[in-house]
Design a protein around this motif. Structure first.
Motif: not given
Length: 556
Positions: A119-140, A179-181
């Motif tokens: 589902r996150l892949e469907g939210l991503a922009e073309v050529g972009g990456i969308c991640i969950s909050r859990a991933v963001h907390e790990q990589v930020a 990224p476009q919000l």
């Protein structure tokens, strides 16, 4: 069955069905080629592909950091490959990543973690990456990447909203696209008992406003908008894009992705700042030589067809070199909209990150950013002592993926071509110019607008036209007049002695900031040795701080 926590990576091609319908055989061939690239990156990042279906790829990684870094590498590599194809045939992936509890069965993974990644892949922009909050907390705090918080998102077959972030993809110059919000979930509707109260309040306000307008009618009827307001203000870029677009960087007036050809090459941007107000429009003809970012062919168009057209006309451009025009329209508004639309379609087709703006309406220049910062002429010079063959891997101040872009695009482009480099590592390729000077001007203007400072022509056609250091690492541009390593009372003398800069030149300083110079040497090593020896005569602990036009430091 075995349960485990894993970082789940989901990728899918945007518009795959259309690509297959247009040319099935070629699409399947390219899919196999792109999948080979993706598979290699996943394997190198310690990932494992556990499922594929058509154009989709599902993989697991031992850590979120590995998954996001791999996704960025994939997108940047595929973006470079796509430049070899027209926009309509480019094959771009969306990628979604989450961390979740999954069930492993016969090598496949199942569970909400897999579903959420899809589902996150469907939210991503073309050529972009969308991640969950859990991933963001790990990589930020572990990756030098920027993110855009798009809030809680309602996604199909997931009972609770998923809080998501977009990864800002790096541009060619090392900066990041914004990224476009996406729109967040809607707030719950107000309780029914509030509607009578709302209606009552609105009615009272309406009565008050109506009375105010009645008593002020005579005064307001006499107020008119100024010509600058009615005709000079360009439409906001946001009217052409999804919510929350990036504003265009402000250029210093008269100081401080895809290049302007039939297939422009876009480069990247500095941190955006709000657009300044347009200056008062002039009523005379457009000063064609002052129009930035375009080539000689477009200047000829402005001088001839545009100048001869009727009143309702407009011209739009962006700093990546894209342009659009509208002539002989029924109204001024139609001319404005048509010029912007044509320019933006060209920019979007080439995946330019830059928004188009109106440059002129009729013969009135309404562009509000002034001229981009430019270096003094000559913009480049040929010097047999320092000039050498252009090799992308030797280009200073760029990351490897951008050097690959130079190899794939610049090296294969027709002459005349140039590359401008900015002091912060920004760069812009001037391709398709009628002359080298035409390409150099366009590269310098676009690079200067992106960097917010004057850039430097580093390569012309197949040669480097500035000395490229090999003994020490390039860290930036060298400006002797303001360099803090040199004692203040010696800076002017260094500037004077460097003079025209022909041959190999080097500057060294000691612990007291006293400079030593190696001037007009036949090779880099001689210039360095001479500078160190000169410095040692009146200082100690000398080290080299500049070679040619570049500031340098120790190799990593």
């Amino acid at each position: 069955m075995k349960r485990k926590i894993a970082a789940i990576f989901a990728a899918d091609i945007a518009g795959y069905s259309r690509l297959v319908a247009e040319d099935e055989e070629e699409t399947l061939r390219r899919l196999a080629s792109y999948r080979s690239v993706i598979d290699d990156f996943i394997a190198k990042a310690n990932g494992r592909i556990f499922n594929t279906a058509g154009d989709a790829v599902l993989a697991e990684f031992p850590s979120a950091v590995d998954a996001v870094r791999c996704a960025i590498d994939i997108q940047e590599s595929l973006r470079t490959r796509n430049m070899a194809y027209p926009p309509s045939r480019q094959m771009s992936f969306r990628i979604g990543i989450t961390i979740g509890d999954v069930v492993e069965r016969d090598g496949d993974l199942l569970g909400d973690g897999v579903n959420i990644a899809a589902r996150l892949e469907g939210l991503a922009e073309v050529g972009g990456i969308c991640i969950s909050r859990a991933v963001h907390e790990q990589v930020a705090n572990k990756l030098s990447v920027q993110f855009a918080d798009i809030g809680a998102q309602e996604v199909k077959n997931i009972p609770t909203p998923v809080h998501a972030y977009m990864v800002a993809m790096r541009r060619e110059d090392g900066t990041y696209a914004r990224p476009q919000l996406k729109k967040t979930i809607k707030a719950a509707p107000a309780p029914n008992w509030m509607w009578p109260l709302v209606v009552g309040v609105v009615s009272v306000v309406a009565i008050g406003v109506g009375g105010f307008l009645y008593f002020t009618k005579l005064e307001t009827a006499q107020v008119t908008s100024s010509p600058a307001t009615s005709t000079a203000a360009a439409p906001a870029p946001g009217s052409l894009t999804a919510p929350s677009p990036s504003p265009t960087p402000t250029m210093a007036a008269k100081a401080p992705s895809p290049v302007p050809t039939s297939t422009p090459t876009q480069a990247a941007a500095a941190t955006p700042t709000p657009m300044s107000s347009p200056p008062a429009a002039s009523t005379g003809k457009i000063a064609v030589d002052a129009v930035p970012f375009i080539g000689e062919r477009q200047r000829a168009f402005l001088s001839n067809e545009y100048a001869a057209a009727g009143d309702y006309k407009a011209y739009a451009l962006n700093i990546g070199g894209f342009f659009g025009s509208a002539l002989n329209k029924p109204t001024e508004e139609e001319a404005r909209n048509a010029a912007l639309d044509q320019c933006q379609k060209r920019a979007d087709a080439a995946q330019s990150q830059r928004r188009c703006e109106l440059y002129a309406v009729g013969n009135k220049v309404i562009y509000g950013h002034g001229e981009p910062p430019m270096p003094p002429k000559p913009w480049y010079r040929h010097d047999a002592i320092t000039e050498r063959a252009f090799v992308p891997k030797d280009f200073p101040m760029l990351r490897d993926q951008f050097k690959t872009r130079l190899e794939n695009i610049y090296m294969t482009a027709a002459k005349s071509r140039t590359i401008a480099l900015g002091p912060g590592g920004q760069y812009f390729m001037g391709l398709g110019g009628t002359t080298v000077d035409d390409s150099a001007r366009r590269a310098l203007e676009s690079c200067g607008a992106i960097a917010g400072a004057a850039c430097m022509i580093v390569a012309v056609d197949d040669v480097f036209v500035v000395p490229i250091p090999t003994l020490l690492r390039v860290t930036g541009f060298f400006h002797a007049a303001t360099n803090p390593s040199i004692v203040a009372d010696a800076r002017d003398e260094v500037v004077r002695k460097l003079g025209d800069g022909t041959g190999w030149n080097a500057v060294a300083v000691g612990i007291a900031g006293r400079p030593g110079l190696g001037l007009k040497a036949a090779d880099e090593q001689t210039a360095v040795n001479t500078a160190l020896a000169d410095c040692a005569r009146h200082d100690s602990d000398c080290h080299v701080i500049a070679i040619g036009p570049f500031a340098v430091g120790p190799m990593n």
